[in-house]
Design an enzyme around this catalytic site. Structure first.
Site, short mmCIF file in Angstrom:
data_model
loop_
_atom_site.label_atom_id
_atom_site.label_comp_id
_atom_site.label_asym_id
_atom_site.label_seq_id
_atom_site.Cartn_x
_atom_site.Cartn_y
_atom_site.Cartn_z
CB SER A 154 37.86 44.65 49.64
OG SER A 154 38.88 45.51 49.46
CG ASP A 407 43.72 42.41 54.47
OD1 ASP A 407 44.42 42.76 53.49
OD2 ASP A 407 42.70 42.78 54.75
CG HIS A 432 41.76 41.47 51.08
ND1 HIS A 432 41.80 42.61 52.06
CD2 HIS A 432 41.13 42.17 49.81
CE1 HIS A 432 40.98 43.64 51.44
NE2 HIS A 432 40.76 43.22 50.18
#
Length: 472
Positions: A154, A407, A432
């Site tokens: 991320s 995601d 994710h």
């Protein structure tokens, strides 16, 4: 089930690591400002180390570039590094991002005003990581010639890629998992993020996305009266009864709930943001299979409330639902909002047609005004493009961009090969940064294959680095 590393020292509960603070030796403290000379204060940056499997004769270092939160939480959710440490003979280091967890440049005053927050930038964080790596290699016996690979997911994945781009002398390569480095103005369409969220729900149950799209109008209809407001508060078991002025916030809470479910739609039980069942969106959609042509507003919102409970009360231990919270407290929301209000400007929008949300344009001026009201600062919309190169990253090398097809952040990710050494790995049924999690018996074969390929690249980079080392 996820396993935890064995034979590791513990100083914090639930942290499978030895927690270390940078000592006061030369270079041990991080500068508050790496790029100016007026502010000469320092702070201690927390980092976690495990050398259980490390080959002390120059074995590699896998270096996690910390995100917007407490580093122990990211450490516990990055099992991939623990799983491959023995095979690579690697030391593991998890570095905490400044202003998060316990790495506070001004202590309790770090968030007191914009003056103290001024040093919360990705550039300063990258400099912290570079300084820390050089300090470890200088002071840890056997690490002087250890190749370092940056790993992150991320925002942490963005940082790992940028660390390789900005400090190629410090890290030999980077794995940037679910890293939306292109989710900035004029790089990708602002609506793609919510399209992917909607697709996740559409594929997980008949009429699931359709009924969520209808729910916004149903909320308006039912809350038109005080009795309706009272009914909705009771139906959702809200901790605080809804008022008319709360409706925008209530809708935003639901919208964030559906987004978070898309991010953590893992194939096994997990507790990354909340304790959840395997394939949680499929479980949610079991409550939303109504025939849209006949379902009443009350029936629909009853289903929506049950769906929300899957996310917020899967364990059954939550007495009421709090609409002011959507995820774990380990994330630093104020700090990240400040970063979004300065350099991490990521446009998102909805149209209510290609997605299941109420239409909302991206309005930079309104966003800027809100930032100024909250922090006294205004965002620089084009700064990330300027400082990190935007779409033009072909001159870099040794970076893996991995993205999951489930995601929503893959909308701003690199999903195609840029060159022979800046490569993309797409995991069609991955959410994710699924590839950064521990191996699990329920993992789809696509993520298992991705991890094997990632390790193959690691070994290649390590070999390349050793060939380039100067003897002596």
């Amino acid at each position: 089930m996820e396993r935890k590393p064995q034979n590791t020292q513990h100083r914090y509960s639930h942290a499978p690591t030895d927690i270390v603070t940078m000592t006061d030796r030369q270079g041990g403290n991080q500068r508050i400002d790496h790029f100016g000379f007026l502010e000469d204060g320092t702070f201690k940056q927390r980092y976690l180390v495990n050398n259980e499997h490390w080959d002390q004769k120059g074995g590699p270092i896998l270096f996690y570039t910390g995100n917007e939160g407490d580093i122990t939480w990211f450490c516990n959710n990055t099992g991939f590094m623990w799983d491959v440490a023995e095979e690579l003979g690697a030391m593991l280091v998890f570095a905490e991002h400044r202003y998060y967890g316990e790495s506070l440049p001004f202590g309790q005053d770090s968030y007191s005003d914009a003056k103290h927050l001024n040093y919360l930038t990705s550039e300063q964080a990258l400099a912290d990581f570079s300084v820390l790596i050089r300090e470890l290699k200088r002071t840890v016996l056997g690490a002087q010639k250890s190749p370092v690979i940056a790993i992150g997911g991320s925002y942490g994945g963005m940082l790992s890629a940028w660390l390789r781009m900005k400090y190629p002398n410090v890290v030999v390569g980077a794995l940037a998992a679910s890293a939306p480095i292109w989710q900035f103005p004029d790089m990708v369409p602002c609506g793609d993020f919510y399209k992917i969220v909607t697709q996740d729900f559409a594929r997980s149950g008949l009429n699931c996305d359709v009924n969520i799209r209808r729910s916004w109008k149903a909320i308006d209809n039912i809350t038109a009266t005080d009795d309706g407001l009272q009914w909705l508060s009771g139906e959702f078991s809200l901790c605080s009864p809804l008022k008319k002025t709360d409706l925008d916030g209530f809708k935003a809470w639901l919208q964030e709930t559906w987004v978070n479910l898309a991010m953590v739609d893992y194939p096994y039980e997990a507790n990354f943001l909340q304790p959840l069942p395997r394939w949680p969106i499929q479980v949610v959609c079991k409550h939303l299979g109504f025939d849209p042509s006949v379902v009443s507003d009350y029936q629909l919102l009853g289903g929506i409330s049950e769906a929300a409970r899957v996310y917020y009360n899967y364990t059954g231990n939550c007495p009421c639902l709090n609409t002011s919270s959507t995820a774990t407290g380990n994330l630093g929301f104020i700090g990240w909002y400040y970063q979004a209000c300065t350099e991490m400007v990521m446009p998102l929008c909805t149209d209510g047609i290609q997605d299941m949300f109420e239409p909302q344009d991206w309005n930079f001026q309104a966003f800027s005004d809100e930032c100024h009201s909250l922090f006294g600062v205004r965002p620089r919309a084009d700064w990330a493009d300027t400082v990190y190169g935007g779409l033009d990253i072909a001159s870099h090398s040794n970076i893996i961009f991995s993205n999951g097809g489930l995601d929503p952040w893959s909308s701003g990710g690199v999903t195609r090969n840029i060159s022979d050494s800046v490569v993309a790995i797409v995991i069609p049924d991955g959410a994710h940064h699924l590839d950064l999690r521990y191996n699990n018996e329920y993992d789809p074969h696509t993520v298992l294959s991705a991890r094997v390929l990632e390790v193959k690249y690691f070994k290649l980079w390590i070999t390349q680095a050793r060939k380039l080392q100067i003897p002596g």
